[in-house]
Design an enzyme around this catalytic site. Sequence first.
Site, short mmCIF file in Angstrom:
data_model
loop_
_atom_site.label_atom_id
_atom_site.label_comp_id
_atom_site.label_asym_id
_atom_site.label_seq_id
_atom_site.Cartn_x
_atom_site.Cartn_y
_atom_site.Cartn_z
N GLU A 16 -5.25 1.62 2.16
CA GLU A 16 -5.15 0.44 3.03
C GLU A 16 -5.39 0.81 4.48
O GLU A 16 -6.02 0.05 5.23
CB GLU A 16 -3.77 -0.20 2.87
CG GLU A 16 -3.60 -1.55 3.56
CD GLU A 16 -3.08 -1.46 5.01
OE1 GLU A 16 -2.97 -2.51 5.66
OE2 GLU A 16 -2.78 -0.33 5.47
N GLU A 17 -4.89 1.97 4.88
CA GLU A 17 -4.95 2.36 6.29
C GLU A 17 -6.37 2.68 6.77
O GLU A 17 -6.61 2.81 7.96
CB GLU A 17 -4.05 3.58 6.54
CG GLU A 17 -2.55 3.30 6.37
CD GLU A 17 -1.97 2.44 7.49
OE1 GLU A 17 -2.73 2.04 8.41
OE2 GLU A 17 -0.75 2.16 7.44
N HIS A 76 0.81 -1.21 0.00
CA HIS A 76 0.00 0.00 0.00
C HIS A 76 0.85 1.26 0.00
O HIS A 76 1.88 1.36 0.66
CB HIS A 76 -1.02 -0.01 1.14
CG HIS A 76 -0.49 0.10 2.53
ND1 HIS A 76 -0.32 1.32 3.16
CD2 HIS A 76 -0.15 -0.84 3.44
CE1 HIS A 76 0.11 1.12 4.40
NE2 HIS A 76 0.23 -0.18 4.59
N ASP A 128 4.11 -5.89 3.55
CA ASP A 128 3.80 -4.87 4.56
C ASP A 128 4.81 -4.99 5.69
O ASP A 128 5.65 -5.90 5.72
CB ASP A 128 2.37 -5.07 5.09
CG ASP A 128 1.70 -3.75 5.46
OD1 ASP A 128 2.40 -2.83 5.94
OD2 ASP A 128 0.48 -3.63 5.27
N ASP A 135 5.74 2.11 7.00
CA ASP A 135 4.46 1.43 6.81
C ASP A 135 3.66 2.24 5.80
O ASP A 135 3.03 3.22 6.16
CB ASP A 135 3.73 1.32 8.15
CG ASP A 135 2.37 0.68 8.05
OD1 ASP A 135 2.05 0.13 6.99
OD2 ASP A 135 1.61 0.74 9.04
#
Length: 343
Positions: free
Chosen positions: A200-201, A59, A223, A170
Amino acid sequence: MELLRRLSEASGVPGREEEIRKLIREALVDHVDEIQVDRLGNLIAHKKGPGPKVAVAAHMDEIGFLVSHVDEKTGYLRIEPLGGFDPRTLIAKRVTVHTRSGPLVGLIGTKPIHILTEEEKKKKVEMKDLFIDLGLPGEKVKELVRVGDPVTLRQGFSEVGELVSGKALDDRVGVYVGVEAMRRLSQHQADVYFVGTVQEEVGLRGARTSAFALAPEIAVALDVTLACDMPGVQEHEYITRLGQGVAIKLKDSASISHPGLVQFLIDLAEEEKIPYQLEILPRGGTDAGAMQLAREGAAAVTLSVPTRYVHSVVEAAHKRDIQAAIELLVAFLARCHQADLKL
């Protein structure tokens, strides 16, 4: 690690990943057969092969904020989080407010300890207490900033001993692993798609739509995962350790990895002498959770880069673990047509 530095220092909250898309496109344009961007903003890079069809996702978005209120009198901003924050990590941080006319540097301020009451000293910090100071008069702020402008944390990328550290590892480190693997991959039978996913978050959204469109047989998420090998944490709670290799995920809150893929990756790592560790993450998930459920389903697994201090501006990963992740992904993509997916 110049590309990783650029990825870490770039900005891209959920739904506004354009800087990251540009960096990925520049890095892959000469190494893949085609690149496209879908309506949600996922970047999809394709290396053609007869099959099986494999989607590798990392992501692009980082946790951040949107401006939720502009105080016309004082110029202070209030913010709405995009992703999960520990408010304790946000006190006294610099941020960038991304406006229509350009970026503005801001400060997340707080009352100085000198004037805090005893009751205030004991109070837990909450997101609603935080504000941004742009150092400008209220009327000027109102002119420059509007509700909905993205806000990202500011932090330079650094090498710290054997580690690299910065904001948004991240999942910019996952993006880096995927890009480097695609650049190195030469001999392969698999029909390989690398997807830089969006949002994604805030709910694995880009992975869900891109996997529906691609309908992969095999799905690999890239990830970070928690490395809690630090003071105050018991050994059985470490999850992973820095410097011990790429983590092959068995389970998290969003997915259970396909046992055939897990064993295939273990066998590959041992054959190629790539350091690895097995991972069970009690809370949190990756794009694998969405890709696994696309259409009739995909055999899914996550390769994780162990990372300390996740969801802060000093996220830290070991260089050896990053290299191990790249090597294992390249080996997997070159030979995944041999994997036994029968259950």
